[in-house]
Scaffold this motif. Structure first.
Motif, short mmCIF file in Angstrom:
data_model
loop_
_atom_site.label_atom_id
_atom_site.label_comp_id
_atom_site.label_asym_id
_atom_site.label_seq_id
_atom_site.Cartn_x
_atom_site.Cartn_y
_atom_site.Cartn_z
N ASN A 115 24.03 -4.56 -8.33
CA ASN A 115 24.87 -4.66 -7.40
C ASN A 115 24.51 -4.73 -5.98
O ASN A 115 24.15 -3.78 -5.58
CB ASN A 115 26.10 -3.60 -7.71
N ASP A 131 25.79 -4.90 -2.90
CA ASP A 131 26.35 -4.20 -2.05
C ASP A 131 26.07 -2.65 -2.02
O ASP A 131 25.79 -2.15 -1.21
CB ASP A 131 27.81 -4.07 -2.28
N TYR A 132 26.03 -2.12 -3.37
CA TYR A 132 25.53 -0.82 -3.49
C TYR A 132 24.00 -0.47 -3.12
O TYR A 132 23.65 0.42 -2.46
CB TYR A 132 25.89 -0.23 -5.02
N SER A 147 32.70 -0.53 -9.34
CA SER A 147 32.00 -1.52 -8.86
C SER A 147 32.04 -2.20 -7.65
O SER A 147 31.02 -2.83 -7.18
CB SER A 147 32.06 -2.62 -10.07
N SER A 148 33.34 -1.97 -6.96
CA SER A 148 33.30 -2.64 -5.71
C SER A 148 33.29 -1.79 -4.49
O SER A 148 34.09 -0.73 -4.76
CB SER A 148 34.57 -3.52 -5.53
N SER A 197 33.76 0.82 -1.70
CA SER A 197 35.18 1.10 -0.95
C SER A 197 34.69 2.12 0.24
O SER A 197 33.40 2.27 0.26
CB SER A 197 35.80 2.05 -1.99
N SER A 231 32.85 -7.27 1.61
CA SER A 231 31.71 -7.22 0.43
C SER A 231 32.46 -7.93 -0.76
O SER A 231 31.76 -8.70 -1.56
CB SER A 231 31.26 -5.86 0.08
N SER A 232 33.54 -7.76 -1.05
CA SER A 232 34.35 -8.18 -2.36
C SER A 232 35.06 -9.38 -2.33
O SER A 232 35.23 -9.91 -3.43
CB SER A 232 34.98 -7.04 -2.91
N SER A 233 35.48 -9.58 -1.29
CA SER A 233 36.43 -10.80 -1.17
C SER A 233 35.80 -12.18 -0.61
O SER A 233 35.46 -12.37 0.77
CB SER A 233 37.78 -10.65 -0.40
N LYS A 267 40.46 2.10 -11.82
CA LYS A 267 39.13 1.56 -11.58
C LYS A 267 38.10 1.03 -12.70
O LYS A 267 38.20 1.72 -13.61
CB LYS A 267 38.75 2.68 -10.59
#
Lengths: 499, 503
Positions: free
Chosen positions: B3, B5-6, B133-134, B136, B411-413, B501
């Motif tokens: 991932n 982003d993480y 996973s996304s 926040s 990050s997610s959209s 989630k």
């Protein structure tokens, strides 16, 4: 966003204040001392310290201005005799000066970001492109490592380059030239990208609508000459001395750490052929022993700065490197002449810098920034260029690792490099909406981990008869990176010429 | 699988953490006692050189007056593990008696890396587990909150382990994995006994969930299972000490809960310390009376939020109760350290996952509170020589907080290029404007006090003027926050269900 981004980065830079600093720190402290204590006529003659003033006059004035602030932090740092002086206040002041002058870079990056909107040939549009340009420039890991840890003022200098490019994008040719001339008088190494400026300005500005305009040429010429006069004017009586300081030529084909360029490969091939020749040719090839080289230890791979003697392949004098560099610049300059627009200008500029990195005399590995930073602007223009940028930048930053050699900095460089690589991949993927790197390219980039683990850990645990070759880790870094830097150069060049 | 982003968030977090670790640690260059850094090193020395039954006892080889172990067994086991590695890296780091007060760049690098490794192994996975996973806001804030970074990687502690386990336990319990949650919380408790601050809400939430079970059998069986896992975890951790005998076991308890210490050490942003400015408690009441007063006040004031959770056991109420209870404990409890405010800050950040992101909490109360938690620790941090990293990491945090939407939503959209919503935004009400205004004024006051503390020497008559003022300023704010957070807990806000989630 301009201020917020700049401030946020400044905070991170501040955290790394106690890091290792190289001799460049003392170099600049010395220059603060020279410019504040002595009269202008002595600046380029002063030689108490070995780190004599070897940047053009504008930079000397810059140090002079800084010294006016420095006196409030610790006046002792301005005493020339205090060689190696580095009190806490001195470190604080010097580090802060780099952080604060980075604002020029931030403004330059912001200008380029805004002016990109004018370019017609740009594929990707939208806020993600803006964010990518500004963020990737500001957070550049290589710049962070070289400026804020090793210690230099590249952010400040590249800021002028970005301002210049930004002006060119807006067709403000005179302003762009002015910024570039200022830059040249701050650090003359940017001469290497002057050909791109020369061709572009001649074609796009002097040939106004296909008609050659004398007035424009005169305007441009006077601007350039005026800048140089203002810069060198105070030193008119000592021009030869200044020139000799600015262009010292005793140093050797390669720097102590081999920059990942063509000559590194050349040296290695020569060495390999020597070893092979020794095995097969026996006494026919005389290999200089340690004593032949004036008592200095081992040969060119010993890691010292000296004139390199090639044995099998022909030796390379400085003039040859200039000619070869220039020859490699010609194709992209011709292309720029044929299609003179801002994007091609940026591409030529990058390629000129890149050619000088690959084929130049005594290139520092820090010079890799001269390709990486302008290329950041190109990365948002097309997918191929984004790919080349990722390959160049990630490999380029990796090649800077030997600069930060202390144990403490091992983790600094690792975290910075990894974070920026992820950021670049993520932001460019968002701009271009696709995966940019092929599997082979990803494998190449991941192979850097192996080089890293070998050079930073495994080498030291090898048995003594292998471990004594201290240059091996540096060689590994150089050659691995040279593969990426050279191959991407060829691919990008082909791409540009085919546009 | 990776991932990005993480990976990006954690590598940025590592940059911050490693940067802070370049600065001095507590007690650096201050013999003979030094500070927490030396304490941790000493525990490595003790645990690898001496047998287990001597770790907490005062013996010839173990002088308890020199940084005797005063955390529960899990800390001791952790010190043992780190000590084993230390010994192999460089045996002089842990020589019995000889290594006291050792200070070298290599040792510092080793110790600093051990904290980074602890964060990598426990805190970062905990954040990932909690947030899903996304990426926040919760994940971002947990990763860059300056208080934790400055204490763990500056002052030198291993709060990342106990707080990481705590975050795992909260995540598990909210997702109805109560056994995992209980085990994780017991482990956290067995690492640092201060986690007791969080115990009441866990108890009441789990009890509430049990009582809300459909059938009596289910109620009992759930209670039983949780009870067994709690007892089982404790037994597993304490077993070696049980086997060493009742005296050793009791000695550990005595070290963990020293009842003969004073009401507070140094200056703390605590209610009693603040009251003390006007009404000298120590002179008017004796120790046992003070102790009783603390316990009574703490328990009484914890009751409202906990009973609320018992009656309405939802994730939202649970997390708010964690925040409120730990804040009550911090303000009214016995022998509180300023570092303990971290136990309140973390639940506050977790609350962003159960409250609406446009609420007054996330927009005003939380950033205000978090900055004040760092401010309340300024005297300690300045003493350690960490003023610059404090300012740098806090300013960085503020800037990131101010741009939270941009950081997280992008990050997610993949299709979301629009920065602003098409819906018309209501103008802020008078109260919100007042809140914003107070926040700015208060933070200016904090900056001013920090500046004065640094620059202006205190008058001879009141040598502790600035730390006292800083603590009083902070504790008055904390009392205000206590009220506000209780109001938020009891108000019927928008409940964001996080049980859906993805793991």
């Amino acid at each position: 966003m301009l201020i917020a981004g700049f401030l946020a980065l400044a905070c991170v830079k501040l955290l790394y204040l106690p890091s290792y600093k190289s001799t460049d720190f003392e170099v600049h402290r010395n220059w603060l001392a020279i410019t504040s204590s002595l009269g202008v006529q002595s600046w380029y003659h002063e030689a108490t310290s070995q780190w004599t003033l070897d940047y053009p006059p504008f930079f000397a004035w810059f140090e002079f201005a800084l010294s006016k602030v420095a006196v409030h932090f610790d006046p002792e740092m301005l005493v020339i005799k205090n060689l190696g002086y580095s009190s806490d206040k001195t470190i604080l002041f010097q580090r802060l000066s780099v952080i604060v002058t980075d604002f020029v870079f931030a403004v330059g990056a912001w200008t380029c970001m805004k002016n990109m909107h004018n370019l017609k040939s740009v594929q990707a549009r939208g806020p993600s492109r803006d964010a990518a340009i500004y963020t990737l420039l500001l957070t550049n890991a290589g710049l962070f490592m070289v400026d804020h840890i090793h210690f230099q003022y590249n952010g400040f200098l590249f800021g002028f380059l970005l301002l210049s490019i930004g002006a060119m994008m807006q067709e403000q040719y005179l302003l762009g030239s002015l910024w570039f001339c200022v830059l040249l008088n701050l650090k003359h190494i940017y001469m290497y990208i002057a050909p791109a400026y020369f061709i572009f300005l001649l074609r796009a500005y002097c040939f106004n609508n296909s008609a050659f305009s004398i007035t424009r040429l005169v305007k441009l010429g006077s601007l350039v000459i005026l800048t140089f006069v203002v810069s060198f004017g105070p030193f008119v009586n000592q021009i030869p001395q200044v020139i000799s300081r600015l262009f010292p030529f005793k140093r050797g084909l390669c720097h102590a750490y081999w920059a990942p360029n063509f000559w590194a490969v050349y040296n290695l091939v020569d060495k390999a052929l020597t070893i092979i020749g020794k095995k097969f040719g026996g006494d026919m090839i005389k290999i200089p022993t340690a004593t032949d080289l004036n008592g200095t230890q081992a040969s060119m791979t010993g890691g010292l700065v000296q004139d390199i003697e090639h044995i099998v392949l022909p030796s390379v004098p400085p003039l040859a490197t200039f000619i070869i560099t220039f020859l490699f610049m010609v194709p992209c300059l011709i292309k720029l002449w044929r299609r003179p627009n801002s994007v091609n200008f940026m591409r030529s500029l990058t390629l000129c810098g890149w050619s000088s990195f690959l084929f130049g005399w005594h290139v520092h590995e820090k010079a890799v920034l001269i390709m990486i930073l302008p290329m950041t602007l190109l990365a948002v223009i097309s997918r191929k260029e984004a790919k080349y940028f990722l390959l160049l930048a990630i490999t380029g930053h990796f090649s800077l690792f030997p600069l930060l050699f202390p144990h403490q900095e091992l983790y600094t460089k690792m975290f910075l490099h990894i974070a920026w690589a992820f950021l670049a991949v993520k932001m460019l993927k968002k701009v271009h909406k696709c995966d940019l790197l092929t599997l082979a390219e990803k494998i190449y980039l991941l192979a850097s981990v192996i080089i890293f683990i070998y050079s930073e850990f495994i080498h030291f645990y090898l048995p003594p008869h292998l471990a004594k070759y201290e240059f091996l880790p540096l060689l590994a870094y150089s050659l691995y990176s040279a593969l990426g830097v050279i191959s991407t150069y060829v691919r990008f060049y082909k791409f540009f010429l085919s546009q | 699988m990776l991932n990005v982003d993480y990976a990006l968030l954690f590598s940025v977090s590592l940059i911050l953490r490693y940067g802070v670790s370049l600065w001095p640690y507590s007690g650096e260059g201050k013999p003979p006692m030094h500070g927490d850094y030396e304490a941790q090193r000493h525990w490595q020395e003790i645990t690898i050189n001496l047998p287990l039954d001597q770790w907490y006892n005062h013996t010839q080889d173990n002088d308890l007056l020199y940084w005797g172990l005063d955390y529960p067994p899990l800390t001791a086991y952790h010190s043992y593990l780190v000590g084993q590695v230390a010994h192999r890296v460089n045996s002089s780091f842990t020589e019995l008696h000889q290594s006291r007060g050792i200070e070298s760049p290599d040792h510092k690098l080793f110790m600093r890396l051990s904290v980074i490794v602890a964060d990598l192994l426990i805190l970062f996975p905990a954040i990932r587990f909690f947030c899903g996973s996304s990426l926040s806001a919760t994940a971002l804030l947990l990763a860059i909150y300056p208080g934790l970074i400055l204490i763990d990687h500056g002052h030198f502690q291993y709060n990342g382990i106990s707080l990481g386990l705590f975050v795992i336990s909260v995540a598990a319990v909210i997702r109805n994995c109560d056994v995992l949650g209980s085990i994780a919380f017991c482990l956290a408790l067995n690492y640092k006994q201060m986690e007791l601050y969080h115990a009441l809400p866990f108890f009441f939430y789990l009890l509430g969930k049990c009582l809300h079970q459909p059938s009596f059998l289910r109620k009992i069986s759930k209670l039983f299972v949780i009870g067994v896992s709690v007892i089982g975890t404790f037994v597993a951790v304490w077993l070696p000490f049980f086997l060493a005998g009742p005296y050793t076991t009791l000695q550990v308890v005595r070290r963990i809960f020293p009842v003969d210490r004073g009401l507070y050490e140094d200056k703390v942003a605590n209610f009693w310390c603040t009251i003390d400015i006007i009404f000298k408690l120590k002179q008017n009441l004796d120790t046992s009376q003070i102790g009783l007063l603390c316990i009574a006040a703490t328990l009484l004031l914890s009751l409202p939020s906990n009973l609320h959770v018992l009656r309405y056991p939802t994730p939202r109420n649970f997390v708010m109760s964690l925040l409120n209870t730990s804040l009550v404990f911090f303000l009214f409890s016995f022998h509180v350290h300023e570092k303990t405010i971290l136990l309140v800050a973390i639940p506050a950040i977790l609350a962003t996952s159960v409250l609406d992101k446009k609420s007054a909490f996330q927009r005003y109360w939380l950033p205000w509170f978090l900055i004040l938690t760092v401010f309340s620790m300024v005297p300690l941090l300045v003493k350690d020589g960490l003023l610059l990293p404090t300012i740098a990491s806090t300013v960085f945090f503020c800037i990131m907080y101010g741009n939270l939407d941009q950081m997280v939503s992008t990050s997610s959209s993949p299709l979301n290029e629009r920065m602003s919503s098409p819906l018309p935004v209501e103008p802020n009400s008078f109260w919100i404007q007042l809140l914003g205004f107070s926040q700015v004024v208060s933070l200016c006051g904090a900056c001013l006090l920090t500046l004065l503390h640094e620059v202006y020497p205190p008058p001879a008559r009141y040598p502790y003027l600035w730390p006292t003022l800083i603590c009083a300023y902070s504790s008055l704010h904390f009392l205000l926050f206590l009220l506000a957070f209780h109001v938020i807990q009891f108000s019927s806000g928008v409940t964001v269900s996080i049980s859906k989630k993805k793991l």
